[in-house]
Design an enzyme around this catalytic site. Structure first.
Site, PDB file in Angstrom:
ATOM      1  N   GLY A  60      -0.448  -7.464 -12.714  1.00  0.00           N
ATOM      2  CA  GLY A  60      -1.495  -8.279 -12.078  1.00  0.00           C
ATOM      3  C   GLY A  60      -2.625  -8.635 -13.013  1.00  0.00           C
ATOM      4  O   GLY A  60      -3.800  -8.453 -12.679  1.00  0.00           O
ATOM      5  N   ALA A  61      -2.283  -9.190 -14.200  1.00  0.00           N
ATOM      6  CA  ALA A  61      -3.346  -9.484 -15.178  1.00  0.00           C
ATOM      7  C   ALA A  61      -3.577 -10.982 -15.363  1.00  0.00           C
ATOM      8  O   ALA A  61      -4.177 -11.393 -16.344  1.00  0.00           O
ATOM      9  CB  ALA A  61      -3.030  -8.819 -16.514  1.00  0.00           C
ATOM     10  N   SER A  62      -3.127 -11.807 -14.418  1.00  0.00           N
ATOM     11  CA  SER A  62      -3.389 -13.241 -14.550  1.00  0.00           C
ATOM     12  C   SER A  62      -4.846 -13.561 -14.245  1.00  0.00           C
ATOM     13  O   SER A  62      -5.359 -14.608 -14.641  1.00  0.00           O
ATOM     14  CB  SER A  62      -2.469 -14.033 -13.620  1.00  0.00           C
ATOM     15  OG  SER A  62      -2.576 -13.562 -12.290  1.00  0.00           O
ATOM     16  N   ASP A  92       7.479  -9.476  -9.034  1.00  0.00           N
ATOM     17  CA  ASP A  92       6.882  -8.783  -7.895  1.00  0.00           C
ATOM     18  C   ASP A  92       7.080  -7.272  -8.069  1.00  0.00           C
ATOM     19  O   ASP A  92       8.221  -6.798  -8.050  1.00  0.00           O
ATOM     20  CB  ASP A  92       7.572  -9.292  -6.612  1.00  0.00           C
ATOM     21  CG  ASP A  92       6.995  -8.675  -5.362  1.00  0.00           C
ATOM     22  OD1 ASP A  92       6.210  -7.704  -5.471  1.00  0.00           O
ATOM     23  OD2 ASP A  92       7.338  -9.159  -4.269  1.00  0.00           O
ATOM     24  N   VAL A  93       5.981  -6.543  -8.214  1.00  0.00           N
ATOM     25  CA  VAL A  93       6.093  -5.096  -8.454  1.00  0.00           C
ATOM     26  C   VAL A  93       6.712  -4.350  -7.275  1.00  0.00           C
ATOM     27  O   VAL A  93       7.206  -3.240  -7.430  1.00  0.00           O
ATOM     28  CB  VAL A  93       4.724  -4.445  -8.790  1.00  0.00           C
ATOM     29  CG1 VAL A  93       4.208  -4.884 -10.138  1.00  0.00           C
ATOM     30  CG2 VAL A  93       3.699  -4.675  -7.700  1.00  0.00           C
ATOM     31  N   ASN A 140      -2.166  -2.161 -11.754  1.00  0.00           N
ATOM     32  CA  ASN A 140      -3.368  -2.808 -11.208  1.00  0.00           C
ATOM     33  C   ASN A 140      -3.055  -3.773 -10.068  1.00  0.00           C
ATOM     34  O   ASN A 140      -3.915  -4.040  -9.232  1.00  0.00           O
ATOM     35  CB  ASN A 140      -4.071  -3.549 -12.359  1.00  0.00           C
ATOM     36  CG  ASN A 140      -5.062  -4.569 -11.868  1.00  0.00           C
ATOM     37  OD1 ASN A 140      -6.188  -4.252 -11.488  1.00  0.00           O
ATOM     38  ND2 ASN A 140      -4.636  -5.844 -11.844  1.00  0.00           N
ATOM     39  N   SER A 159      -8.945   2.783  -5.391  1.00  0.00           N
ATOM     40  CA  SER A 159     -10.162   2.183  -4.831  1.00  0.00           C
ATOM     41  C   SER A 159     -10.969   3.305  -4.186  1.00  0.00           C
ATOM     42  O   SER A 159     -10.383   4.314  -3.747  1.00  0.00           O
ATOM     43  CB  SER A 159      -9.804   1.151  -3.757  1.00  0.00           C
ATOM     44  OG  SER A 159     -10.950   0.844  -2.983  1.00  0.00           O
ATOM     45  N   TYR A 189      -4.721  -0.674   3.379  1.00  0.00           N
ATOM     46  CA  TYR A 189      -5.193  -0.649   1.980  1.00  0.00           C
ATOM     47  C   TYR A 189      -5.685   0.757   1.596  1.00  0.00           C
ATOM     48  O   TYR A 189      -5.342   1.271   0.536  1.00  0.00           O
ATOM     49  CB  TYR A 189      -6.305  -1.680   1.851  1.00  0.00           C
ATOM     50  CG  TYR A 189      -6.862  -1.907   0.474  1.00  0.00           C
ATOM     51  CD1 TYR A 189      -6.148  -2.624  -0.493  1.00  0.00           C
ATOM     52  CD2 TYR A 189      -8.131  -1.441   0.123  1.00  0.00           C
ATOM     53  CE1 TYR A 189      -6.679  -2.873  -1.754  1.00  0.00           C
ATOM     54  CE2 TYR A 189      -8.677  -1.683  -1.123  1.00  0.00           C
ATOM     55  CZ  TYR A 189      -7.945  -2.396  -2.066  1.00  0.00           C
ATOM     56  OH  TYR A 189      -8.487  -2.640  -3.313  1.00  0.00           O
ATOM     57  N   LYS A 197      -4.182   3.141  -1.268  1.00  0.00           N
ATOM     58  CA  LYS A 197      -5.016   3.578  -2.393  1.00  0.00           C
ATOM     59  C   LYS A 197      -5.148   5.106  -2.430  1.00  0.00           C
ATOM     60  O   LYS A 197      -5.258   5.694  -3.504  1.00  0.00           O
ATOM     61  CB  LYS A 197      -6.399   2.915  -2.324  1.00  0.00           C
ATOM     62  CG  LYS A 197      -6.352   1.389  -2.531  1.00  0.00           C
ATOM     63  CD  LYS A 197      -5.701   1.008  -3.848  1.00  0.00           C
ATOM     64  CE  LYS A 197      -5.882  -0.462  -4.196  1.00  0.00           C
ATOM     65  NZ  LYS A 197      -5.181  -0.819  -5.451  1.00  0.00           N
ATOM     66  N   ILE A 223     -16.321  -4.856  -6.774  1.00  0.00           N
ATOM     67  CA  ILE A 223     -16.283  -5.560  -8.067  1.00  0.00           C
ATOM     68  C   ILE A 223     -16.151  -7.057  -7.802  1.00  0.00           C
ATOM     69  O   ILE A 223     -15.347  -7.460  -6.950  1.00  0.00           O
ATOM     70  CB  ILE A 223     -15.079  -5.083  -8.918  1.00  0.00           C
ATOM     71  CG1 ILE A 223     -15.003  -3.550  -8.990  1.00  0.00           C
ATOM     72  CG2 ILE A 223     -15.130  -5.718 -10.312  1.00  0.00           C
ATOM     73  CD1 ILE A 223     -16.167  -2.861  -9.669  1.00  0.00           C
TER      74      ILE A 223
HETATM   75  P1  NAD Z   1      -7.048 -10.277  -7.658  1.00  0.00           P
HETATM   76  O1  NAD Z   1      -6.553 -10.705  -6.327  1.00  0.00           O
HETATM   77  O2  NAD Z   1      -8.116 -11.057  -8.321  1.00  0.00           O
HETATM   78  O3  NAD Z   1      -5.794 -10.199  -8.683  1.00  0.00           O
HETATM   79  C1  NAD Z   1      -4.603  -9.563  -8.284  1.00  0.00           C
HETATM   80  C2  NAD Z   1      -3.561  -9.678  -9.380  1.00  0.00           C
HETATM   81  O4  NAD Z   1      -2.375  -8.999  -8.928  1.00  0.00           O
HETATM   82  C3  NAD Z   1      -3.137 -11.106  -9.707  1.00  0.00           C
HETATM   83  O5  NAD Z   1      -2.835 -11.186 -11.091  1.00  0.00           O
HETATM   84  C4  NAD Z   1      -1.843 -11.294  -8.908  1.00  0.00           C
HETATM   85  O6  NAD Z   1      -0.937 -12.241  -9.473  1.00  0.00           O
HETATM   86  C5  NAD Z   1      -1.264  -9.891  -9.012  1.00  0.00           C
HETATM   87  N1  NAD Z   1      -0.325  -9.560  -7.939  1.00  0.00           N
HETATM   88  C6  NAD Z   1      -0.522  -9.636  -6.608  1.00  0.00           C
HETATM   89  N2  NAD Z   1       0.577  -9.232  -5.963  1.00  0.00           N
HETATM   90  C7  NAD Z   1       1.495  -8.895  -6.906  1.00  0.00           C
HETATM   91  C8  NAD Z   1       2.819  -8.411  -6.872  1.00  0.00           C
HETATM   92  N3  NAD Z   1       3.456  -8.199  -5.721  1.00  0.00           N
HETATM   93  N4  NAD Z   1       3.465  -8.169  -8.043  1.00  0.00           N
HETATM   94  C9  NAD Z   1       2.837  -8.387  -9.228  1.00  0.00           C
HETATM   95  N5  NAD Z   1       1.575  -8.841  -9.325  1.00  0.00           N
HETATM   96  C10 NAD Z   1       0.913  -9.086  -8.181  1.00  0.00           C
HETATM   97  O7  NAD Z   1      -7.458  -8.731  -7.480  1.00  0.00           O
HETATM   98  P2  NAD Z   1      -8.606  -7.858  -8.209  1.00  0.00           P
HETATM   99  O8  NAD Z   1      -9.829  -7.909  -7.400  1.00  0.00           O
HETATM  100  O9  NAD Z   1      -8.653  -8.155  -9.663  1.00  0.00           O
HETATM  101  O10 NAD Z   1      -8.008  -6.395  -7.977  1.00  0.00           O
HETATM  102  C11 NAD Z   1      -7.188  -5.745  -8.918  1.00  0.00           C
HETATM  103  C12 NAD Z   1      -6.910  -4.324  -8.451  1.00  0.00           C
HETATM  104  O11 NAD Z   1      -8.136  -3.622  -8.283  1.00  0.00           O
HETATM  105  C13 NAD Z   1      -6.191  -4.255  -7.109  1.00  0.00           C
HETATM  106  O12 NAD Z   1      -5.275  -3.172  -7.115  1.00  0.00           O
HETATM  107  C14 NAD Z   1      -7.304  -3.986  -6.140  1.00  0.00           C
HETATM  108  O13 NAD Z   1      -6.844  -3.334  -4.985  1.00  0.00           O
HETATM  109  C15 NAD Z   1      -8.190  -3.082  -6.980  1.00  0.00           C
HETATM  110  N6  NAD Z   1      -9.567  -3.018  -6.508  1.00  0.00           N
HETATM  111  C16 NAD Z   1     -10.360  -4.130  -6.513  1.00  0.00           C
HETATM  112  C17 NAD Z   1     -11.669  -4.030  -6.068  1.00  0.00           C
HETATM  113  C18 NAD Z   1     -12.606  -5.209  -6.087  1.00  0.00           C
HETATM  114  O14 NAD Z   1     -13.740  -5.054  -5.648  1.00  0.00           O
HETATM  115  N7  NAD Z   1     -12.190  -6.373  -6.568  1.00  0.00           N
HETATM  116  C19 NAD Z   1     -12.152  -2.809  -5.584  1.00  0.00           C
HETATM  117  C20 NAD Z   1     -11.316  -1.707  -5.581  1.00  0.00           C
HETATM  118  C21 NAD Z   1     -10.030  -1.822  -6.057  1.00  0.00           C
END
Ligand code: NAD
Length: 258
Positions: free
Chosen positions: A23-25, A74-75, A101, A153, A166, A170, A199
């Site tokens: 998920g690093a796009s 898809d993970v 991630n 999280s 969720y 987590k 975040i």
């Molecule tokens: P985001 O939605 O901006 O990005 C998610 C990424 O995961 C994208 O690259 C997407 O393509 C990829 N993805 C989604 N489903 C997928 C799948 N089935 N297989 C492979 N890739 C997949 O999310 P974010 O806010 O950057 O969050 C990243 C991580 O951090 C997540 O696990 C989220 O739960 C966790 N998190 C985020 C926050 C926050 O405040 N943003 C807080 C706590 C935890």
């Protein structure tokens, strides 16, 4: 030698290492990938349905002088994850770091939460982390080194109304992390979790205004976190400086879950 040069030379060096980041796009995963690249690591990453952004990320990573490749995968698909990890090992040689991630949300009170919303969130967040860990497990065992960094999280610690799926996923990631740490410790593999708070990313930009305001009000540092705050912690956990830390959960939340 200048002190800054000296500091730079000993802190968080990842040159010659290869990392897989799921998920690093965009968002937190992208920030982690960029930080790892800054520190010299090659990066292979996965995404779902984010082709354009993934290609942009690859270009940004390559501009840092490292090898980078994006894979649409898809993970939550066990066989696809297994095949992809094998392909990445073939393409990059040894893998040293896995960051789990990738994550999604499908929020709602249990009263209205569909079974499919519960399953989807568990399948991507928790089972996806298991799938990737199982796929890299033997590689790390054989090499007798490896770093697994799982993005949990704070709601996995505290729970949250409207996020039963969720928060369960987590919390499950924390149990998985500690189990992996115990299973692979004798092979010099560490497993740790980061528990971000609030975040600024696409994920939180999509929250209703009232929920955003309530979340911000509950943060002692009185500001949302930035993706770099999580990336810096991931870089530390991936570095030699963190070699004696395993099974740990690090909150990066501005104090939100104190
Ligand atoms: P985001 O939605 O901006 O990005 C998610 C990424 O995961 C994208 O690259 C997407 O393509 C990829 N993805 C989604 N489903 C997928 C799948 N089935 N297989 C492979 N890739 C997949 O999310 P974010 O806010 O950057 O969050 C990243 C991580 O951090 C997540 O696990 C989220 O739960 C966790 N998190 C985020 C926050 C926050 O405040 N943003 C807080 C706590 C935890």
């Amino acid at each position: 030698m200048l002190l800054t040069e000296y500091r730079g030379s000993i802190m968080f060096e990842l040159t010659g290492k290869t990392a897989i980041v799921t998920g690093a796009s965009r968002g937190i995963g992208k920030a982690i990938a960029l930080k790892f690249a800054d520190l010299g690591a090659n990066v292979a990453f996965m995404h779902v349905g984010d082709g354009e952004k993934a290609e942009e990320t690859v270009k940004e990573l390559e501009a840092k002088g490292i090898k980078a490749k994006a894979y649409e995968c898809d993970v939550s698909d066990f066989e696809a994850a297994k095949q992809l990890v094998a392909d990445i090992i073939e393409e990059f040689g040894e893998v040293h770091i896995l960051v789990n991630n990738a994550g999604i949300v499908r929020d709602g009170l249990i009263l209205s939460m569909k079974e499919s919303d519960f399953d989807a969130v568990i399948n991507v967040n928790l089972k996806g982390t298991f799938n990737m860990t199982k796929s890299i497990y033997q590689h790390f065992m054989k090499k007798r080194r490896g770093r697994i960094i799982n993005i949990s999280s704070i709601v996995g610690i505290t729970g949250n109304a409207g996020q039963a799926n969720y928060a369960s996923a987590k919390a499950g990631i924390i149990g998985l992390t500690k189990s992996v740490a115990k299973e692979l410790g004798s092979r010099n593999v560490t497993a740790n979790a980061i528990a971000p708070g609030f975040i600024r990313t696409d994920m939180t930009d999509g929250m209703p205004e009232k929920a955003r305001e309530a979340a911000l009000a509950s943060i002692p540092l009185k500001r949302p976190g930035e993706v770099e705050d999580i990336a810096n912690t991931a870089a530390f956990l991936a570095s030699d400086e963190a070699s004696y830390i395993t099974g740990e959960v690090i909150r990066v939340d501005g104090g939100m879950a104190i």
